[in-house]
Enzyme design. Structure first.
Site, PDB file in Angstrom:
ATOM      1  N   GLU A 253       0.840  -1.200   0.000  1.00  0.00           N
ATOM      2  CA  GLU A 253       0.000   0.000   0.000  1.00  0.00           C
ATOM      3  C   GLU A 253       0.876   1.252   0.000  1.00  0.00           C
ATOM      4  OE1 GLU A 253      -2.741   0.266   3.286  1.00  0.00           O
ATOM      5  OE2 GLU A 253      -3.757   2.035   2.452  1.00  0.00           O
ATOM      6  N   HIS A 287      -4.776  -3.731  -1.976  1.00  0.00           N
ATOM      7  CA  HIS A 287      -4.055  -2.541  -2.456  1.00  0.00           C
ATOM      8  C   HIS A 287      -3.119  -2.867  -3.631  1.00  0.00           C
ATOM      9  CE1 HIS A 287      -5.860  -0.305   0.718  1.00  0.00           C
ATOM     10  NE2 HIS A 287      -5.232  -0.980   1.660  1.00  0.00           N
ATOM     11  N   ASP A 338     -12.983  -0.009   2.139  1.00  0.00           N
ATOM     12  CA  ASP A 338     -11.847   0.137   3.054  1.00  0.00           C
ATOM     13  C   ASP A 338     -12.133   1.067   4.231  1.00  0.00           C
ATOM     14  OD1 ASP A 338      -9.309   0.133   4.159  1.00  0.00           O
ATOM     15  OD2 ASP A 338      -8.249   0.762   2.369  1.00  0.00           O
TER      16      ASP A 338
END
Lengths: 478, 478
Positions: A253, A287, A338
């Site tokens: 990420e 991600h 998320d």
């Protein structure tokens, strides 16, 4: 034959919209026939379909969307982190605010926050969610008498709202490689894999009797290579493999994460996972923003899935998911809301494409190469909608994501007179939905053939919101 | 004094929301007092405010948003261009589809398309729009008997919906430097500045009696340096200056545009405009995506405005507006929905920030340096909301964009129980609105103190949509 047809229609509900999405196109004159067990019995000619008929006039009907990555409790910090807290703000400064909220929640608070988030999802056409759940312990860091108390609060919230939930139980061991323990993470920690596995085993028993189309089930989620050392990770993945559970993990990420992994293991996260044989078709890399071309190939070779979360990734300044390279390599891309800065999975779907347009200065980047199925006008939209449905279902180990006989009867409807899509025909409706739909256009939402949202409202919406408002007041006073 | 107070409240309407946005913060206990002429008489204590009282329970009230850049007719191609039409799709291939639509519309079609777009704007909380209007001629390229026939159709649509409109009348002379005439542009062309000015003068007469808070007015819009040669441009700007009209121009949307300008004039577009003295406080550069630091300084020095259109710029693959550099230099940034792929000016506001987060991998890029006014929690949101209100108003030559005595009483309300903002308090409501609001939360919209949207619906919405659907059917058949 006639008798059999009568048997089939016994207890069936027949939804008759103006248009029904059959996977690559919208068709008129079709009905969705739902059985009493909540599955799809048939998608067939509306004329003569037997059962209780529910006309959905002025509506298009689509398969329910699957939100493959959620942290429901983060709904409580919406609007509280959009300001500069230092010289240079980033994911890491945001995380401090998120940790403060995570520390403050009682089990009932977690229920209230989760119910709010799941209600907002239902209202947006989401019918199943993968909840990446890492709150396990008391604010002091002790185990609750029931070590799954908080997980069960989240599952109860999803059941009460009526959406399906994959409780992706998080393994979290440490602050990071050679980093001292972080006080703010003590609710997350299960220090060794044996404890994690025993607690997960206990939770699994809750769902032994869910039947063919479960409303709730369990997956595992080693948090990240930062938070789970390799040996722990291998045991968790071996356990998941033996139980055939989905495995989710935050991967790549932020650049700093990759650098730390390289320092600890000499390899980048996906390389490490591939070398150790931990990828596979039940593995989802959440991600995967900062991945090399070689890592994309490793994900493809393992038939793993990526879950992109563009509305959060843009909010956190994570960067752009290379969906072009992933899809070209054959890696399915699921979508997640998320952090819930917005709960609109179609906005995530369009951003998957749009963020690439912005960086490449061209259009229709993810449009598939022409084939003979469906209209070229809707081919890109169909691909993005697949991300929000089928790929999400694969990611969380769910048989939904499309409306076919034998699959769960989960769907949502769109008001064809909503200004965001009004005037679309059967050919350009899907692009209008994917690129332009407002949440205001979502009118009915069904899970297991039963409506949980009617005319844009959830039955328990008022109470859910009142309890959530009380929670926010309490957190402000804290 | 008492008498005077009675006089003030004669014919007044007093809107009493739970929270009212007073420019930097939300406050409770306040009322918006609107006079019979449609202006704000006072923002004062709700107790004892005289006049007809309208309670807006569970609502926050904010100034109406200003959409500074619209091509209303482009609503007809929504959903029709999201597919690959060649090896590499771009703005330029999209433009072909847009030209085809522009060629097909009758005057009444243009009215129907515009009314649809303006209705969608009203429902999203937009109360004034700058319509960059370039359809002047018949499909064959002849002048209509009334050379302002199409402009008047657009103004009529805005009046019928109830939103204010700045008709930014476009000057368009050619396909480009050393490029042969393009058949598809023949509806746009007014070949010489004298003709353009005479026709604009004629249109100006329509609005001579609009009074202090006009519902419609005129600006000029030389289309771009590509479409308007320098000598023509100078005459248009001189005319606008003499009449104190706003001037809008597409500037630096695509790199190819800049390259062509450099080839023709030896200068980039903003440099050219600055050198020729054509910038100024009434000048708005629409897009300004591809501008050098020196050009940003030139815009700042001239006190010009930039209008960003991020939802369109991401759709067309234009690139990211450097709002960080622009705002740091003191250039106000307005917002426009442009091609109407989405009509949600708050989505544009958040993208102004988000696209910078994505490219810089940090957060809160546009957050202002701390000051003593307002809460730091809402400072960034306030800055972005200013873009959607005050800067837009400045750009189109309108005295609105904030709720103060003497200004137009244009506002919208937000349902505080909408799941997208539920639980927010007065401190974090503005960030929740700017970063998370769904259009579903917009419930009332007023222009000149009179509600044009009530409970999320426009009175003429049904008819508007039916006529738009008929138009779409006709265009498909064409």
């Amino acid at each position: 034959m006639a008798d059999e047809e009568n048997n089939v229609s016994e207890g069936a509900t027949v939804y008759v919209p103006d248009l029904l999405y059959t996977g690559r196109r919208f068709e008129s004159g079709l009905a969705l026939v739902c059985g009493p067990a909540g599955d799809v019995l048939a998608v067939e000619c509306a004329e003569g379909a037997g059962g209780r008929v529910v006309r959905l006039r002025g509506r298009a009907l689509l398969p329910g969307m699957v939100n493959a990555h959620s942290h429901a409790f983060q709904r409580v910090i919406r609007g509280r982190t959009e300001f500069r807290s230092g010289e240079r703000d980033s994911f890491w400064t945001w995380r401090e605010a998120m940790y403060a909220a995570a520390s403050a929640l009682s089990p009932e608070d977690l229920y209230d926050a989760s119910r709010m988030a799941f209600t907002e999802m239902a209202l947006a056409g989401i019918t199943a969610v993968g909840e990446f759940h890492y709150l396990h312990r008391t604010p002091e860091g002790d185990e609750y008498t029931d070590p799954n108390l908080l997980a069960r609060c989240v599952v109860r919230a999803a059941r009460d709202v009526g959406v399906r939930v994959a409780l992706l139980r998080v393994a979290y061991a440490r602050a990071g490689f050679r980093r001292p323990p972080d006080e703010r993470q003590k609710r997350f920690i299960e220090p060794d894999p044996a404890r994690f596995i025993a607690n997960t085993e206990a939770l699994l028993k809750d769902f032994a009797d869910e039947g063919e189309h479960p409303r709730a089930w369990v997956g595992v989620a080693p948090h990240s290579v930062r938070a789970v050392p390799l040996e722990y990770l291998k045991e968790v993945c071996a356990f998941a493999g033996s139980r055939r559970l989905p495995v989710h993990m935050h991967v790549a990420e932020q650049p700093a994460e990759n650098a730390a992994c390289l320092e600890e293991t000499g390899r980048t996260p996906v390389r490490l996972l591939a070398d150790e044989g931990l990828l596979g078709p039940r593995f989802t890399a959440v991600h995967a923003v900062h991945v090399t071309p070689e890592e994309v190939q490793a994900l493809a070779a393992a038939r793993s899935i990526v879950c992109a979360c563009p509305t959060t990734e843009r909010n956190l300044g994570d960067g752009v998911v290379p969906a072009d390279r992933l899809l070209a390599a054959g890696v399915p891309v699921a979508l997640g809301t998320d952090s819930h800065t917005q709960v609109d999975l179609l906005e995530d779907a369009r951003e998957l494409e749009y963020h690439l347009r912005l960086t490449r200065l061209e259009r229709n980047v993810l449009a598939p190469v022409a084939d003979d199925e469906g209209s070229p006008v809707s081919a890109l939209a169909a691909r993005l909608f697949d991300c929000a449905t089928r790929s999400g279902a694969s990611s969380i180990g769910f048989r939904g994501g499309e409306l076919e006989p034998g699959r769960p009867a989960d769907f949502f409807t769109v008001d064809l007179n909503d200004p965001s899509v009004a005037g679309a025909d059967s050919e350009d409706l899907l692009p209008a939905v994917v690129f332009s739909l407002s949440r205001a256009a979502v009118r009915e939402v069904a899970v297991g053939g039963r409506l949980v949202v009617e005319d844009g409202r959830h039955a328990a919406q008022g109470e859910t919101i009142e309890r959530f408002k009380a929670l926010r007041r309490k957190l402000r006073g804290a």
